[in-house]
Design a protein around this motif. Structure first.
Motif, mmCIF file in Angstrom:
data_model
loop_
_atom_site.group_PDB
_atom_site.id
_atom_site.type_symbol
_atom_site.label_atom_id
_atom_site.label_comp_id
_atom_site.label_asym_id
_atom_site.label_seq_id
_atom_site.Cartn_x
_atom_site.Cartn_y
_atom_site.Cartn_z
ATOM 1 N N MET A 284 -21.282 8.785 -4.193
ATOM 2 C CA MET A 284 -21.642 7.370 -4.141
ATOM 3 C C MET A 284 -23.125 7.154 -4.443
ATOM 4 N N PHE A 285 -23.976 8.056 -3.961
ATOM 5 C CA PHE A 285 -25.411 7.921 -4.207
ATOM 6 C C PHE A 285 -25.711 7.979 -5.702
ATOM 7 N N LEU A 288 -24.492 4.772 -7.396
ATOM 8 C CA LEU A 288 -25.332 3.607 -7.155
ATOM 9 C C LEU A 288 -26.636 3.675 -7.951
ATOM 10 N N VAL A 386 -16.645 -0.077 0.579
ATOM 11 C CA VAL A 386 -17.993 0.491 0.661
ATOM 12 C C VAL A 386 -18.634 0.536 -0.720
ATOM 13 N N ALA A 390 -21.936 -1.630 -1.572
ATOM 14 C CA ALA A 390 -23.163 -0.909 -1.933
ATOM 15 C C ALA A 390 -23.624 -1.258 -3.342
ATOM 16 N N LEU A 393 -25.012 -4.809 -3.373
ATOM 17 C CA LEU A 393 -26.314 -4.852 -2.718
ATOM 18 C C LEU A 393 -27.396 -4.283 -3.638
ATOM 19 N N THR A 394 -27.052 -3.207 -4.336
ATOM 20 C CA THR A 394 -27.988 -2.613 -5.291
ATOM 21 C C THR A 394 -28.322 -3.597 -6.410
#
Length: 415
Positions: A284-285, A288, A386, A390, A393-394
């Motif tokens: 996920m990191f 994103l 999620v 995320a 939001l990014t």
């Protein structure tokens, strides 16, 4: 109008659309597949213990330790009384949810010889009925048809210095406060064919009749181990098994699923979950970061468009709604594609019989000799929300900054 414009903008630049959806699709594929694998590893770990040692459900005295790997000395044994044992076994075996049931006498003692001894977990079992409850043990129990034979872990033979084929003595206190010793011939290693070998390290398996003679017991057992028929829900089965106990038996006996008698399994499952969370978090990191880079590139390339929209009266809030809607559509399409491919892969692995572990390293990776991925829609859905939250939001950070620029500067092509 804004959502219609966002939908049109998504497909206007095909290169940017394909890149964005591809990144999300790969990330969601890895997320869904990892979720299935984590569930499969936990299931394999639990199955390894229940198939090798514990059974799926146990009837035992309420005063006995709940964790299978905790055991008292023979002097402090809590027993299912001999008059109750046969009646309970007969009723349990007659239940439509039960595959097999077997009585055990399990206690701590010393093994070795007159010169050297070491503590061990002694399991007195009926090799015939036990093979139905713990099928992994069933492949190695045949020597116990000889009451003087014992199956000893390789670890214990090395620690005691007594190899296979030689005689050991089992020294034990007895419930009547006396002391007893009995000779056994080490017939073979008590070795599980799965990852749970380590849990067999301190174990000696003997015939239950000889264990009772060692302890001077006139019948009785420390527990009844039960295997359920395939597809049975453990909680429902526990209720049905509990119903066969009469009121007198319920005063001192309880029915416990494996989750309560093997805390060690839960701890290992938590480790597997933690490792999976690291894997999913890394995916996920990276996703994103890539989404953020692509969003910034898109906003930079569309400065003139943003300036035009602002010059005709589009507010900062509406502008942010437009771009966030575009990102949402891309994520929805990308996640749908990745989810579909991941489900196809998971179903393919399940259809082929799971991931088979040929080596000990692979067993550590997959929790046992066979890992069958679990399709857990609840966790998959949580993962989806999620990812959406995320990514949005990014994107919000970049859109907020872009919406605060001066329209004239944006139209002039300047930063």
């Amino acid at each position: 109008m804004i959502f219609r414009l966002a939908f049109r903008n998504v497909f206007r630049n095909r290169g940017r659309f394909l890149l964005s959806t591809f990144v999300v699709a790969i990330a969601s594929l890895l997320l869904v597949y990892a979720t299935g694998q984590i569930g499969g590893v936990k299931q394999a770990l639990v199955r390894g213990v229940t198939d090798t040692l514990t059974g799926q459900v146990q009837i035992k005295p309420k005063a006995a330790p709940r964790d299978f790997f905790e055991y008292p000395s023979a002097r402090r044994l809590n027993l299912i009384k001999a008059p109750d044992l046969d009646r309970i076994l007969a009723k349990v075996r007659a239940l439509d949810v039960v595959e097999a049931a077997s009585e055990r006498v399990r206690f701590g003692a010393l093994i070795g010889n007159e010169e050297r001894s070491t503590p061990a977990l002694i399991m007195g079992i009926d090799p015939v009925s036990e093979a139905g409850v713990t099928p992994d043990l069933g492949t190695i129990l045949s020597p116990l048809s000889n009451p003087s034979a014992a199956l000893v872990s390789e670890y214990l033979t090395k620690k005691s210095g007594i190899p296979i084929g030689k005689e050991i003595l089992v020294f034990a206190d007895t419930p009547n406060d006396s002391f007893s010793a009995r000779p056994y011939t080490i017939a073979a290693y008590a070795k599980s064919p799965v990852l749970i070998d380590e849990f067999m390290n301190g174990t000696v398996l003997v015939d239950i009749a000889s264990a009772r003679k060692l302890l001077s017991l006139d019948g009785g057992a420390t527990e009844i181990a039960i295997r359920l028929k395939p597809g049975q829900e453990v909680d429902d089965a526990v209720s049905k098994i509990d119903a066969v106990l009469d009121q007198g038996e319920k005063q001192y006996l309880g029915v416990y699923p494996y989750t309560e008698v093997a805390k060690s399994v839960k701890n290992i499952g938590n480790i597997a979950t933690g490792m999976g969370a690291i894997q999913v978090g890394a995916v996920m990191f990276v996703m994103l970061i890539i989404v953020l880079v692509i969003t910034k590139m898109g906003l930079y390339e569309r400065q003139a468009e943003i300036g035009t929209l602002m010059s005709i009266g589009m507010t900062r809030g509406r502008l942010m709604t437009l771009f966030i809607s575009e990102v949402f559509i891309k994520i929805l399409i990308g996640y749908g594609a990745g989810f579909s491919l991941a489900m196809f892969m998971l179903l393919g692995v399940r259809h082929s019989g799971g991931i088979k572990s040929a080596t000990q390293i692979e067993q550590y990776m997959y929790g046992g000799k066979i890992m069958m991925p679990v399709i857990d829609f609840k966790n998959i859905l949580i993962g989806f929300f999620v990812v959406i939250a995320a990514a949005l939001l990014t994107t919000l950070v970049s859109c907020w900054k872009a919406g605060g620029e001066d329209a004239v500067v944006l139209l002039s092509g300047k930063k």
